[in-house]
Design an enzyme around this catalytic site. Structure first.
Site, mmCIF file in Angstrom:
data_model
loop_
_atom_site.group_PDB
_atom_site.id
_atom_site.type_symbol
_atom_site.label_atom_id
_atom_site.label_comp_id
_atom_site.label_asym_id
_atom_site.label_seq_id
_atom_site.Cartn_x
_atom_site.Cartn_y
_atom_site.Cartn_z
ATOM 1 N N ARG A 31 0.825 -1.213 0.000
ATOM 2 C CA ARG A 31 0.000 0.000 0.000
ATOM 3 C C ARG A 31 0.858 1.262 0.000
ATOM 4 N NH1 ARG A 31 -3.219 0.071 4.867
ATOM 5 N NH2 ARG A 31 -1.503 -1.162 5.679
ATOM 6 N N ASN A 90 -6.234 -2.648 2.570
ATOM 7 C CA ASN A 90 -6.262 -4.100 2.683
ATOM 8 C C ASN A 90 -7.698 -4.580 2.788
ATOM 9 O OD1 ASN A 90 -3.476 -4.372 2.683
ATOM 10 N ND2 ASN A 90 -3.313 -4.356 4.902
#
Length: 90
Positions: free
Chosen positions: A20, A38
């Protein structure tokens, strides 16, 4: 200006490997806003909004990811989400 928003779901070893944060870095470098978060099923969901060529560049990078990741699939679709002003991690 946002020409295009795209939502992507990235499958593989993409959680716990800096995916990320690396996606945010790639997006900010390309001038793309959105988010990376997520999902409970182990995937990462990514929203990318920006000029088409910049969004495409980040999508191509999603297939690679950072060195510790192992991407096996990226599914994309056009998104109607309102574009955020920056790139957020969730």
């Amino acid at each position: 200006m946002h020409d295009r928003c795209l939502k992507a779901w990235v499958t593989g070893r993409v959680q716990g490997v800096g995916f990320r944060a690396a996606t945010r870095d790639q997006a900010l470098t390309a001038g793309v806003t959105g988010y990376a978060r997520n999902l409970p099923d182990g995937r990462v969901e990514v929203l990318l909004c920006g000029e088409s060529s910049a969004v495409d560049r980040v999508v191509r990078w999603l297939w690679q990811g950072p060195p510790a990741s192992r991407v096996t699939h990226v599914e994309c679709e056009q998104a109607e989400d309102p574009p955020p002003g920056t790139f957020e991690l969730g």
